[in-house]
Each structure stands twice: as C-alpha cells, then as structure tokens.
Design a protein around this motif. Structure first.
Motif, PDB file in Angstrom:
ATOM      1  N   SER A  58       0.832  -1.198   0.000  1.00  0.00           N
ATOM      2  CA  SER A  58       0.000   0.000   0.000  1.00  0.00           C
ATOM      3  C   SER A  58       0.859   1.236   0.000  1.00  0.00           C
ATOM      4  O   SER A  58       1.982   1.260   0.507  1.00  0.00           O
ATOM      5  CB  SER A  58      -0.909   0.004   1.236  1.00  0.00           C
ATOM      6  OG  SER A  58      -1.702  -1.158   1.259  1.00  0.00           O
ATOM      7  N   ALA A  59       0.308   2.312  -0.572  1.00  0.00           N
ATOM      8  CA  ALA A  59       1.037   3.583  -0.628  1.00  0.00           C
ATOM      9  C   ALA A  59       1.140   4.171   0.765  1.00  0.00           C
ATOM     10  O   ALA A  59       0.207   4.132   1.551  1.00  0.00           O
ATOM     11  CB  ALA A  59       0.331   4.550  -1.563  1.00  0.00           C
ATOM     12  N   ALA A  60       2.282   4.705   1.080  1.00  0.00           N
ATOM     13  CA  ALA A  60       2.517   5.253   2.414  1.00  0.00           C
ATOM     14  C   ALA A  60       1.942   6.649   2.531  1.00  0.00           C
ATOM     15  O   ALA A  60       1.992   7.446   1.597  1.00  0.00           O
ATOM     16  CB  ALA A  60       4.019   5.273   2.713  1.00  0.00           C
ATOM     17  N   THR A  61       1.357   6.934   3.712  1.00  0.00           N
ATOM     18  CA  THR A  61       0.835   8.250   4.021  1.00  0.00           C
ATOM     19  C   THR A  61       1.817   8.939   4.941  1.00  0.00           C
ATOM     20  O   THR A  61       2.108   8.438   6.038  1.00  0.00           O
ATOM     21  CB  THR A  61      -0.548   8.152   4.688  1.00  0.00           C
ATOM     22  OG1 THR A  61      -1.408   7.428   3.827  1.00  0.00           O
ATOM     23  CG2 THR A  61      -1.112   9.518   4.962  1.00  0.00           C
ATOM     24  N   THR A  62       2.362  10.035   4.560  1.00  0.00           N
ATOM     25  CA  THR A  62       3.414  10.709   5.325  1.00  0.00           C
ATOM     26  C   THR A  62       2.981  12.106   5.682  1.00  0.00           C
ATOM     27  O   THR A  62       2.088  12.689   5.061  1.00  0.00           O
ATOM     28  CB  THR A  62       4.719  10.760   4.514  1.00  0.00           C
ATOM     29  OG1 THR A  62       4.494  11.517   3.342  1.00  0.00           O
ATOM     30  CG2 THR A  62       5.195   9.365   4.152  1.00  0.00           C
ATOM     31  N   ARG A  63       3.636  12.656   6.697  1.00  0.00           N
ATOM     32  CA  ARG A  63       3.408  14.052   7.068  1.00  0.00           C
ATOM     33  C   ARG A  63       4.324  14.960   6.245  1.00  0.00           C
ATOM     34  O   ARG A  63       3.935  15.522   5.249  1.00  0.00           O
ATOM     35  CB  ARG A  63       3.659  14.240   8.562  1.00  0.00           C
ATOM     36  CG  ARG A  63       2.551  13.669   9.459  1.00  0.00           C
ATOM     37  CD  ARG A  63       2.869  13.938  10.915  1.00  0.00           C
ATOM     38  NE  ARG A  63       1.790  13.469  11.781  1.00  0.00           N
ATOM     39  CZ  ARG A  63       1.857  13.471  13.107  1.00  0.00           C
ATOM     40  NH1 ARG A  63       2.951  13.926  13.700  1.00  0.00           N
ATOM     41  NH2 ARG A  63       0.857  13.033  13.824  1.00  0.00           N
ATOM     42  N   SER A  64       5.538  15.092   6.737  1.00  0.00           N
ATOM     43  CA  SER A  64       6.502  15.945   6.020  1.00  0.00           C
ATOM     44  C   SER A  64       7.861  15.277   5.887  1.00  0.00           C
ATOM     45  O   SER A  64       8.741  15.812   5.252  1.00  0.00           O
ATOM     46  CB  SER A  64       6.657  17.299   6.736  1.00  0.00           C
ATOM     47  OG  SER A  64       7.121  17.084   8.057  1.00  0.00           O
ATOM     48  N   ARG A  65       8.036  14.120   6.512  1.00  0.00           N
ATOM     49  CA  ARG A  65       9.313  13.427   6.461  1.00  0.00           C
ATOM     50  C   ARG A  65       9.117  12.041   5.868  1.00  0.00           C
ATOM     51  O   ARG A  65       8.028  11.469   5.919  1.00  0.00           O
ATOM     52  CB  ARG A  65       9.920  13.312   7.862  1.00  0.00           C
ATOM     53  CG  ARG A  65      10.253  14.666   8.498  1.00  0.00           C
ATOM     54  CD  ARG A  65      10.914  14.466   9.845  1.00  0.00           C
ATOM     55  NE  ARG A  65      10.019  13.795  10.789  1.00  0.00           N
ATOM     56  CZ  ARG A  65       9.157  14.444  11.572  1.00  0.00           C
ATOM     57  NH1 ARG A  65       9.069  15.761  11.495  1.00  0.00           N
ATOM     58  NH2 ARG A  65       8.408  13.798  12.411  1.00  0.00           N
ATOM     59  N   THR A  66      10.179  11.479   5.380  1.00  0.00           N
ATOM     60  CA  THR A  66      10.160  10.116   4.843  1.00  0.00           C
ATOM     61  C   THR A  66      10.158   9.131   6.003  1.00  0.00           C
ATOM     62  O   THR A  66      10.941   9.279   6.957  1.00  0.00           O
ATOM     63  CB  THR A  66      11.392   9.875   3.956  1.00  0.00           C
ATOM     64  OG1 THR A  66      11.412  10.854   2.923  1.00  0.00           O
ATOM     65  CG2 THR A  66      11.368   8.486   3.361  1.00  0.00           C
ATOM     66  N   PRO A  67       9.277   8.126   6.002  1.00  0.00           N
ATOM     67  CA  PRO A  67       9.229   7.181   7.117  1.00  0.00           C
ATOM     68  C   PRO A  67      10.507   6.347   7.202  1.00  0.00           C
ATOM     69  O   PRO A  67      11.193   6.094   6.208  1.00  0.00           O
ATOM     70  CB  PRO A  67       8.010   6.325   6.791  1.00  0.00           C
ATOM     71  CG  PRO A  67       7.861   6.406   5.325  1.00  0.00           C
ATOM     72  CD  PRO A  67       8.307   7.783   4.945  1.00  0.00           C
ATOM     73  N   ASP A  68      10.787   5.954   8.417  1.00  0.00           N
ATOM     74  CA  ASP A  68      11.945   5.078   8.623  1.00  0.00           C
ATOM     75  C   ASP A  68      11.726   3.769   7.867  1.00  0.00           C
ATOM     76  O   ASP A  68      10.655   3.174   7.942  1.00  0.00           O
ATOM     77  CB  ASP A  68      12.133   4.826  10.118  1.00  0.00           C
ATOM     78  CG  ASP A  68      13.352   3.990  10.406  1.00  0.00           C
ATOM     79  OD1 ASP A  68      14.463   4.511  10.354  1.00  0.00           O
ATOM     80  OD2 ASP A  68      13.151   2.777  10.661  1.00  0.00           O
TER      81      ASP A  68
END
Length: 307
Positions: free
Chosen positions: A2-12
């Motif tokens: 699934s496509a990742a939902t992020t705020r403003s940074r790339t997830p770990d």
C-alpha cells in the motif's frame, strides 16, 4: 504494497517494513477475523511510524486499527509502541456530547420528570433580598411573616407532607402570597425578556396568522388579561376556534377569529302589519233580495194596506 501516508518526512525504512509485526499486534488486541488489509502508514516522528489496518468489526465502519512501532537510534530491531482502534476520515462517529441542560428542549419534560434549576439561573432572582428593610408595620415585615407562618401551621395542622391548602381570601397568608413572600425566587428582568421574546416569536405580530388578521388581539373580546408587567404586552386567548386558544399571545397578534372582525348578520325580519283605524267600513247583516227593490218588514206592509 500500500502507498505510504506521510506528514513531512520520509518514514523510517525498517519501521515502515514492519507490517507483519504491526498486524500481529493488531490481531492480538482485536477479535479474530476483524483485522483487514493494510491501509497505509503515518510518520509520528524520528524512527516512529504508525501502521493502519482496516477494521471489519460490525458497527465500526470506517474505523482503523492503528499500531505504532519504533526503533532506537542505530538499532535494527523494531519494537511495538501501542495498539489502538481509531476512527478514519469516513468513520461513523457518535455526535458530540452535549450536557443535558443544553439538550433539553421545550416539551421534553414528561409526567414524573424533575427538572432541577441552577442556583445561579439568570432567569431568576431572589424574591426578597433584605436590601430595603420594610418598617415594622409594613405588610412585608418580619413580624407579619411570622404571623403568616403561624397561620399556615394552623391551617395545615402541622402534618408532615400534607397537601398545600389555599389560604382564605383576605387572610394574612393570602396577602403574603400576593406579595410574593411564599416564593424563594421570582423572575428576573432577564427571565421576563427571554419569556417575552419566546412568546412573541410564536404568537406575535410577525406570525403569518397575524399578518393576515383583520385586527389585533388588543381589541378582541376573547382576550383574557394577565397580571404583572407581562400583562402590558400579553394576554391569554380564550377563543376555542382560534389556533392560539389557551396560549399566551401578544397584544399585537391577531387571527381570523377576532370578536369584531366579522359579525354574523341578523336574519331578515318581515315588516309589522299596517292597521288603518281612521276609516270604518260598514258591512250589512244580510244581503238584499234584489238590488233594485227595498226589503220591507211584514208589519210595515200591513200598516200600509190598512191605511
């Protein structure tokens, strides 16, 4: 994936790939078979990611299982932080809780219901504050109040829980009741204004019925006057055919049942007979035998032949 939902940074990367760990934690917290497909991730902070899973439990449409995982600095092991069921963007939510005092509407009070009144209710004010102490011989002095209480005790008989007895007319208790000494609180100016606004909105001059009325209630014979300061602008309708029968109406209100709007016409009355008593019409007792002859009595004929 699934496509990742992020705020403003790339997830770990390691935390974002810990989908199986997050699913296992959600299945342990939820009932069997209610954890659905992976619905994305959300970056909570540095090396902190929340995984979302669809919830298939009945009654929780649009809700998601949220499993937060984290990783320590320079560590390759991803650990579980918390698991919780959260509403999604299209989740079915209960309405925002509102205190009962704000949910209450006119007409909600039923038989047997008790409605408490706040001590600082703006609609009420003390019936007697003592700021202006009356003289000893005043009807509202303390001595008169003691007499009223003694008279009430004598009327009621001192029985606990006895039904209230209406004082006799002209007694001290009746006078005190008219002065308001039996009420701990009375309507304040604010309470009078809000009541007047509420009544005028329902049965006031701006109502559709009043706009089409031939006259106002101030000139209607079915208007029953009320006492107090509100009586200067309101009354009670006593017309059983009016839509406001038994309601407090503004003096500027009106309806088609106005007592003087349409008076029923009286049925036409025939004129009295004309009797002319200035002339007398003679009527003979019996008609004559011949219109050209003169009827003579027998005695009169005999007397004529004999002569």
């Amino acid at each position: 994936m699934s496509a990742a939902t992020t705020r403003s940074r790339t997830p770990d990367r390691l935390c974002a790939e810990a989908v199986d760990l997050a699913r296992t934690a959600a299945e342990e917290a939820a009932a069997p078979g209610v954890v659905g497909e992976h619905a994305g991730v959300l970056v909570e902070g540095d090396r902190v990611v929340t995984h979302f899973f669809e919830c298939k439990e009945l009654g929780y449409r649009g809700w998601r299982w949220a499993v937060t995982v984290a990783r320590a600095s320079r560590a390759k092991l991803v650990t579980l932080d918390e698991t919780v069921l959260l509403p999604g963007p299209d989740a079915v939510l209960a309405p925002e809780w509102v205190p009962w005092s704000e949910r209450l509407r006119p007409g909600d009070l039923g038989p047997g219901d008790l409605l408490p009144t706040d001590a600082d209710d703006l609609r009420l004010e003390p019936g007697y504050t003592g700021e202006e102490e009356p003289p000893p011989n005043s009807p509202v002095s303390d001595g008169i109040v003691e007499l009223v209480e003694a008279e009430d005790a004598e009327v009621v008989g001192g029985a606990l829980g006895a039904p209230p007895v209406v004082p006799s007319r002209g007694s001290i208790a009746a006078v005190a009741e008219e002065l308001g000494l039996r009420r701990a609180r009375v309507l304040s100016r604010y309470g009078l204004h809000v009541a007047a606004d509420r009544w005028e909105e329902a049965y006031g001059p701006k109502a559709p019925m009043a706009q089409a009325a031939p006259a106002t209630c101030v000139s209607c014979g079915f208007l029953s006057a009320i006492g107090g300061s509100l009586g200067q602008a309101f009354g009670v309708c006593a017309n059983e055919f009016s839509p406001a029968d038994g309601r407090v109406v503004s003096l500027a209100y009106g309806c088609g049942g106005h007592s003087e709007a349409a008076v029923m016409p009286r049925p036409p009355q025939p004129p009295p007979p004309v009797i002319d008593e200035t002339r007398v019409d003679p009527f003979p007792l019996r008609p004559a035998a011949d219109s050209g002859s003169v009827s003579v009595l027998p005695d009169e004929g005999a007397e004529l032949g004999h002569s």
